[in-house]
Design an enzyme around this catalytic site. Structure first.
Site, PDB file in Angstrom:
ATOM      1  N   LYS A  32       0.841  -1.203   0.000  1.00  0.00           N
ATOM      2  CA  LYS A  32       0.000   0.000   0.000  1.00  0.00           C
ATOM      3  C   LYS A  32       0.875   1.253   0.000  1.00  0.00           C
ATOM      4  CE  LYS A  32      -3.922   1.903   2.662  1.00  0.00           C
ATOM      5  NZ  LYS A  32      -4.801   1.629   3.834  1.00  0.00           N
ATOM      6  N   SER A 109      -9.460   1.268   2.899  1.00  0.00           N
ATOM      7  CA  SER A 109      -8.622   2.079   2.047  1.00  0.00           C
ATOM      8  C   SER A 109      -7.501   1.272   1.387  1.00  0.00           C
ATOM      9  CB  SER A 109      -8.010   3.229   2.861  1.00  0.00           C
ATOM     10  OG  SER A 109      -7.164   2.727   3.880  1.00  0.00           O
ATOM     11  N   SER A 133      -9.878  -1.112   7.161  1.00  0.00           N
ATOM     12  CA  SER A 133      -9.337  -1.024   5.804  1.00  0.00           C
ATOM     13  C   SER A 133      -8.529  -2.231   5.338  1.00  0.00           C
ATOM     14  CB  SER A 133      -8.493   0.248   5.665  1.00  0.00           C
ATOM     15  OG  SER A 133      -9.323   1.381   5.771  1.00  0.00           O
TER      16      SER A 133
END
Length: 386
Positions: A32, A109, A133
């Site tokens: 990420k 996310s 997330s």
């Protein structure tokens, strides 16, 4: 790499080495874009942050641990702006496409890492979980999602959102690579099984009856000792969610205040509105939310201290379509936070995984005491083996 799913950030490739031999050899790692990786910028899903980033000269220690264990880095992945959503949308870099159902949101996310794994472009998706997330995109994309015990993994060189909730976490397509990841990041093996599986009726009452019945039937078929309880805490789910949101908004404002004050126009309107909400909170509101958090955490500690594992539905409802109205996203976010906030408020680990042969792509979660991460894996392996 060809990426029709918009899982990865469009950065030029840089050489990121990894150990030739190790427990994660042969596994491809997607990271990420909140973690620093040498040779790459870190954008956190925001164009202004990207412009100010520069190329990083060192790699986040947790990422380096995975590389040293033999994982092969394949790219940095898309994220909701500032990691401040659970939907997967991003006005700067676009919404990744859910490989399981292209009409549905990918969940955020850690949307890019989830999509990369679900699409077969990576074997391990490294993300973060603040308000769900990891667990939410794992559920939406049919993956295993692990939110570790808060504070158990190294979070240096990771851009924060709400530090008292932020946890690095992982997604995989099956339990075996997740078990390997747990070992690689230092989670000691556990041979113990829970004394019982606790099913909180107040939580299961919030989801569709047919789905709840399927989940409970699956647990009973595994022959595990089951206990029903009215509730896992003296607080309502709505009160816990409100306390969580208040603390989250205050910390998110503190983490992003400088960016907001310098470049408010560089932040999507919905994200900016959430940040502003945090700036307007009264200190007494935050103190009351923190009091509820402390009491809830103590209640959970007492509940789980005798080797208990709580079973939860991962999602409160089916995910909306990617072109749904903002109101639908808000309803989904609000409903899911009531279930997802429990780990954040308590600091306890949670392991989410899909249940085969259940209607509606059901995801079940195991919620355990702090540092009981490997016991959750043991229970999941037993359930999946049935």
């Amino acid at each position: 790499m060809r990426d029709p799913w918009n899982a990865f950030m469009p950065y030029p490739d840089a050489d990121v080495g990894h150990a030739a031999i190790g427990p994660l050899s042969g596994f491809r790692l997607a990271v990420k874009d909140l973690f620093d990786v040498a040779g790459y910028p870190t954008a956190a899903g925001n164009a202004a942050v990207l412009a100010a980033s520069g190329i990083k000269t060192s790699t986040a220690p947790l990422v380096q641990t995975l590389l040293d264990a033999g994982a092969c880095f394949v790219g940095k992945t898309n994220t909701d702006e500032l990691a401040y959503s659970v939907i997967g949308s991003n006005i700067h870099f676009g919404m990744p496409i859910n490989p399981r159902d292209s009409h549905l949101i990918p969940g955020g996310s850690s949307s890019g890492s989830a999509v990369a794994v679900a699409a077969g472009l990576a074997d391990i998706g490294l993300g973060t979980d603040t308000s769900g997330s990891i667990r939410l995109p794992a559920a939406v994309n049919g993956l295993i999602g692990w939110r570790p015990t808060h504070g158990s993994l190294d979070n240096r060189a990771l851009r924060p959102l709400a530090p008292s909730f932020d946890v690095p976490g992982f997604m995989t397509r099956s339990l075996e690579p997740m078990a390997a990841v747990m070992s690689a990041v230092g989670m000691s093996a556990a041979s113990d099984q829970p004394s019982s599986i606790l099913i909180p009726e107040d939580v299961f009452a919030t989801i569709d009856d047919a789905v709840a019945n399927e989940m409970i039937a699956r647990l009973r078929s595994a022959g595990m000792p089951i206990r029903m309880t009215n509730a896992i805490a003296s607080f309502s789910l709505a009160d816990l969610a409100l306390a969580f949101i208040i603390i989250l908004q205050r910390e998110a404002w503190e983490s992003n205040r400088t960016l907001f004050e310098r470049s408010p126009e560089a932040i999507a309107p919905d994200i900016a509105a959430r940040l502003l909400s945090g700036s307007h909170l009264d200190d007494e509101e935050v103190r009351e939310a923190s009091r509820i958090r402390k009491l809830f955490s103590a209640e959970i500690d007492r509940l789980l201290r005798e080797n208990m594992v709580v079973v939860l539905p991962t999602l409160a409802m089916s995910p909306p379509t990617r072109d749904a109205e903002p109101e639908s996203f808000a309803v989904f976010r609000s409903g899911c936070i009531e279930l997802l906030c429990l780990s954040g408020l308590s600091g306890c680990p949670q392991l989410a995984f899909p249940i085969a042969n259940c209607a509606g792509n059901v995801s079940l979660s195991l919620f355990g005491a702090r540092s009981a991460d490997r016991m959750l894996m043991n229970v999941a392996q037993r359930l999946k083996a049935e």
